[in-house]
Design an enzyme around this catalytic site. Structure first.
Site, PDB file in Angstrom:
ATOM      1  N   SER A 578      15.137 -12.201  -4.705  1.00  0.00           N
ATOM      2  CA  SER A 578      15.427 -11.578  -6.063  1.00  0.00           C
ATOM      3  C   SER A 578      15.789 -12.883  -6.782  1.00  0.00           C
ATOM      4  O   SER A 578      14.971 -13.893  -6.760  1.00  0.00           O
ATOM      5  CB  SER A 578      16.445 -10.696  -6.129  1.00  0.00           C
ATOM      6  OG  SER A 578      16.399  -9.914  -7.407  1.00  0.00           O
ATOM      7  N   ASP A 663       8.095  -2.514  -8.844  1.00  0.00           N
ATOM      8  CA  ASP A 663       9.478  -3.250  -8.799  1.00  0.00           C
ATOM      9  C   ASP A 663       9.775  -3.316 -10.114  1.00  0.00           C
ATOM     10  O   ASP A 663       9.276  -3.581 -11.015  1.00  0.00           O
ATOM     11  CB  ASP A 663       9.529  -4.758  -8.165  1.00  0.00           C
ATOM     12  CG  ASP A 663      10.775  -5.290  -8.131  1.00  0.00           C
ATOM     13  OD1 ASP A 663      11.832  -4.830  -8.761  1.00  0.00           O
ATOM     14  OD2 ASP A 663      10.932  -6.252  -7.438  1.00  0.00           O
ATOM     15  N   HIS A 698      11.731  -2.902  -5.768  1.00  0.00           N
ATOM     16  CA  HIS A 698      12.471  -4.187  -5.509  1.00  0.00           C
ATOM     17  C   HIS A 698      13.173  -3.862  -4.110  1.00  0.00           C
ATOM     18  O   HIS A 698      13.145  -4.957  -3.280  1.00  0.00           O
ATOM     19  CB  HIS A 698      13.704  -4.167  -6.365  1.00  0.00           C
ATOM     20  CG  HIS A 698      14.114  -5.483  -6.451  1.00  0.00           C
ATOM     21  ND1 HIS A 698      13.601  -6.515  -6.842  1.00  0.00           N
ATOM     22  CD2 HIS A 698      15.529  -5.777  -6.300  1.00  0.00           C
ATOM     23  CE1 HIS A 698      14.255  -7.559  -6.943  1.00  0.00           C
ATOM     24  NE2 HIS A 698      15.329  -7.134  -6.456  1.00  0.00           N
TER      25      HIS A 698
END
Length: 726
Positions: A578, A663, A698
């Site tokens: 991330s 995501d 995600h």
């Protein structure tokens, strides 16, 4: 950038029956070198701001939610799907020779996990609550028992049954009504973090017809047992922006809007105070917060603001007795604890309980009837401080590991002298502990089981080191390795960090990580700026116009580990996800020759374009983290480090990128565009692959064990580069 030396076999001259035959030098190809990597088409898109034009040849990869959800894909959608599938196929082919290793790693990782595990129960309102797993099940059973002898187990929610037939299933926000008769819960079956809230009657085991769509997943129950408050999301940006009141038995269209957060740099939330006295809602962004409260006995009453929002004023609220207790940065960079009467809540009424300290970060607090528990961070490590309200006793719980994590757990009972907390270190599995705050006696309720007969925490060594960054700052490093591991230039080492949002990189135990340590890897955590390990200034020195400190700290830690003989550039690997994926992209551009391989998970790499587009989830909310590129100064600074914008025609190390098609945090097109540009420009012959999970977002796969298939891929990628195939 180094390229791994290709094995050359120099064949000697051979004389056979007086005949001299000269054989040519042969080169052994790497498994992927006979494959043709995908090539993405290029459609130049001009992006102009502040008189500067960027050319994005892969802008076409971006799809809207409507395109992704359409029953029949349009031409653009089909092109994107074809490219993502081609990358997946190439990854599968390039890593085919590691299939056996991946299976070994997966079986090994899952084999260490107790299959019929259960959580330590906690008590609340006459019941004991816990989750448990049955063998072979990917999802948990959510259970409770009455606090009475021979009480029968009630299965409130059956995760395996609810997830049956679904490619993705996330259950969250479980909350039981005050009378113990109802439970609310949120379900996401897409992985976009848009939950539908359901309600179940625990008396007759029936699901109510009420459905609250497009929410954050949780509710706050009023004390009438029929009114709940919940947060909904903007359908495009996914910003949590509205709070509604819902009465059981009515349609969502009849719900009453009680708060609308108009400022698109703020998000909102709602919860019930630990005292059960108030419903509390809040609005927050990076540099400011605002709270409102409502008597939980009067759900139709008037909300009151505790302290109106101000720029650079952050605070958090808990209720105890006649006061609100507030953690705040008011005249306190490292935060302090204040209290204020419930009927006089603005900052001019705040009185210090725990004053500000320059060398201690106040991270949180938990009030009890006779004690105040403080979660603090000092010298980069978490601490737990126990203080009597009368001030007669004040002490810290002691811990022995050089690097560890200690944090308060579920503590719902005010009138007790028992504190429940959790403890773990790089060598010590996580434990749940009850601590008597008066006698200081400890009872270990549970320690994470590692189902490996050869495992002993005494077989591993943890160290705490400090690297000097280029500006003279000392950056902490936590590392762990198996006893007997030789630390030298041939030792493989994996360096991990995150370095954003003030989120500290914690030195916790991972049974998964043993698969690397037992094969000779050293695992290191770089506690770089952008986190909060060393106090609030540590975070502020790694954001906005100081963001590059995050990247240079990580590089300087890597250089330090090489200089100190823990590894070498030929055997050092980097991993981040991330915002940590942004870190990976930045250090790849800044010093690619320092790494043999890099794993970038769900990486935020197209910084400028994403922060320029306010329709993308999280963008407006994060201007105070990264800056607003509509301001030329921030635009130019972002552009100078944005990984996608700084890919160059040069050698890069071996790279594995992972992403998820659904995501909502970092859209799939960022890593997809990035790998396409890397393929176009890089001059090396190293491995470059991407794993795009077409079913998830995600957080990856939702099942308890399924997620470890990607872990096995990540590990196999590095182990294969080290020539370790079993």
């Amino acid at each position: 950038m180094k390229t791994k030396i290709i094995n050359l076999f120099l064949l000697s001259f051979v004389f056979l029956i007086g005949c001299k035959t000269e054989q040519k030098e042969e080169t052994k190809l790497k498994p992927y070198e006979s494959l043709t990597a995908p090539t993405a088409k290029k459609i130049a898109e001009e992006l102009t701001a502040h008189g500067d034009t960027r050319i994005d040849n892969y802008f076409w990869m971006r799809l809207s939610d409507e395109q992704k959800n359409a029953e029949t894909p349009d031409a653009q959608t089909q092109d994107v799907l074809d490219y993502l599938n081609a990358e997946n196929d190439y990854k599968d082919a390039a890593m085919k020779h590691t299939d056996s290793l991946q299976k070994t790693l997966f079986d090994e990782i899952v084999g260490r996990i107790k299959k019929d595990d259960s959580s330590v129960p906690y008590n609340d309102n006459g019941y004991s609550y816990y989750t448990r797993f049955e063998k072979g099940m990917d999802y948990a059973l959510y259970c409770r028992k009455k606090l009475e002898d021979d009480a029968k187990e009630e299965i409130m929610l059956n995760g395996p049954e609810m997830a049956k037939g679904l490619a993705y299933f996330a259950l969250g926000g479980l909350s039981v009504s005050p009378n113990n008769e109802m439970i609310s819960y949120g379900i996401d079956t897409v992985s976009r973090r848009r939950y539908t809230i359901h309600f179940k009657n625990l008396v007759d085991d029936q699901i109510l017809s009420d459905k609250l769509v497009n929410t954050t997943g949780s509710v706050a129950w009023a004390n009438d047992n029929k009114t709940v408050f919940y947060t909904s999301k903007d359908s495009i940006t996914l910003r949590a922006n509205k709070i509604y009141k819902h009465v059981l038995g009515t349609d969502q269209s009849q719900d009453v809007l009680v708060f609308d957060e108009k400022d698109d740099t703020f998000s909102t939330f709602v919860y019930k105070s630990r005292s059960d006295k108030y419903i509390i809602s809040g609005s927050y962004q990076t540099l400011s917060t605002e709270y409102r409260y409502l008597d939980a006995d009067t759900p139709n009453g008037e909300w009151k603001v505790i302290q109106p929002r101000e720029r650079d004023l952050e605070y958090g609220v808990a209720h105890f007795g006649d006061h609100f207790y507030i953690r705040t940065n008011l005249d306190a960079k490292n935060f302090k604890l204040v209290k204020t009467p419930v009927n006089a809540t603005t900052k001019d009424n705040w009185v210090d309980v725990i004053p500000h300290r320059d060398d201690v970060l106040l991270q949180g607090f938990t009030p009890f009837k006779n004690h105040l528990v403080l979660s603090e961070r000092k010298n980069g490590l978490s601490t737990i401080r126990v203080r009597k309200w009368d001030g007669n006793e004040d002490h810290y719980i002691s811990f022995n590991d050089p690097a560890y994590v200690a944090y308060t757990s579920t503590n719902l009972d005010f009138d007790t002298n028992i504190l429940r907390y959790s403890y773990t270190s790089l060598t010590t599995p996580s434990s749940v502990i009850d601590y008597n705050m008066d006698t200081r006696e400890q009872t270990v309720l549970k320690e994470e089981e590692v189902l490996d007969p050869n495992f002993s925490k005494d077989n591993y060594v943890s160290e705490r080191l400090y690297a000097t960054a280029r500006d003279g700052v000392k950056v902490p490093i936590s590392l762990v390795y198996k006893k007997g591991t030789q630390k030298n230039a041939k030792t493989p080492l994996l360096l991990y960090s995150y370095g954003s949002y003030g989120s500290s990189t914690e030195p916790y135990f991972s049974s998964t990580r043993l698969s690397l340590l037992d094969r000779g890897f050293v695992f290191a955590l770089a506690h770089i700026r952008g986190g909060e390990e060393m106090g609030r200034h540590w975070y502020e020195d790694g954001k906005l116009l100081k963001k590059k400190n995050t990247f240079t700290d990580f590089i300087d830690v890597g250089d330090f580990l090489v200089k100190e003989g823990y590894t070498s550039a030929d055997h050092m690997y980097a991993y981040g996800g991330s915002a940590g994926g942004l870190l990976m992209g930045a250090v790849l551009n800044m010093k690619p020759e320092l790494w043999n391989g890099v794993v970038a998970a769900v990486p935020f790499v197209d910084v400028v374009s994403t922060m320029m587009d306010e329709t993308i989830p999280l963008t407006t909310f994060e201007f105070d983290e990264w800056g607003n590129p509509k301001n030329k100064e921030y635009y130019e600074y972002m552009k100078s480090y944005s990984p996608y914008d700084n890919v160059e025609a040069k050698e890069y190390p071996n790279i594995l990128i992972t992403t998820g098609y659904w995501d909502s945090q970092v859209q799939y097109w960022e890593p997809a565009k990035w790998i396409a540009k890397l393929r176009e420009l890089k001059t090396d012959n190293n491995l470059l692959i991407m794993d795009c999970d077409m079913e998830t977002g995600h957080g990856g796969a939702s099942g308890r064990f399924e997620r470890y298939k990607r872990t096995a891929l990540n590990y196999a990628f590095m182990l294969d580069l080290e020539g370790i195939n079993k």
